[in-house]
Design a protein around this motif. Structure first.
Motif: not given
Length: 130
Positions: A35-42, A47-51, A73-78, A119-123
């Motif tokens: 997987v290739r991902l981008v962690r959130p910032d300001a 974002w999940l770029d590749d799986l 890793l991206l608990r608030d969603g992606f 999208t995925w958002r943690r409930v």
């Protein structure tokens, strides 16, 4: 993704991408997915770029394990993009709790193929405590 191989992914890993994070899945010491991902910032959201999972490793839980890693890793969603024609990937994400939220027609897509934003958002648990 037919144009992606583990060899090209390894080459890209070696070159590095600013802000991207790579994780690999191994079975008996052999890489079978990544997987290739981008962690959130300001400036951007998670974002999940590749799986990607090798076809010969499909159906053994590798993709699910990688996706679960990203969820942790991206608990608030992606978000991520899937080619609209990739029905197996769309079904994979739907079955694991992700939502299709936008369809971009081919003429508006930079790749010239219809794409679906997922999208995925943690409930949060009942009571609102995480």
């Amino acid at each position: 993704m037919p144009d992606v191989t583990l060899a090209t992914a390894a080459q890209e890993l070696a070159q590095g991408w600013d802000g991207d994070e790579f994780w690999v899945a191994q079975e008996r010491g052999e890489v079978v997915g990544y997987v290739r991902l981008v962690r959130p910032d300001a400036m951007r959201e998670g974002w999940l770029d590749d799986l990607y999972v090798l076809p010969e490793a499909a159906g053994r839980g590798v993709g699910t394990a990688l996706l679960d890693l990203v969820k942790g890793l991206l608990r608030d969603g992606f978000g991520l993009w899937v080619h609209a024609s990739n029905s197996s990937a769309r079904a994979f994400y739907r079955a694991r709790g992700l939502d299709e939220v936008e369809l971009v027609p081919a003429w508006e897509s930079p790749r010239g193929e219809s794409e679906v934003r997922v999208t995925w958002r943690r409930v949060p648990p009942v009571g609102g405590l995480a």
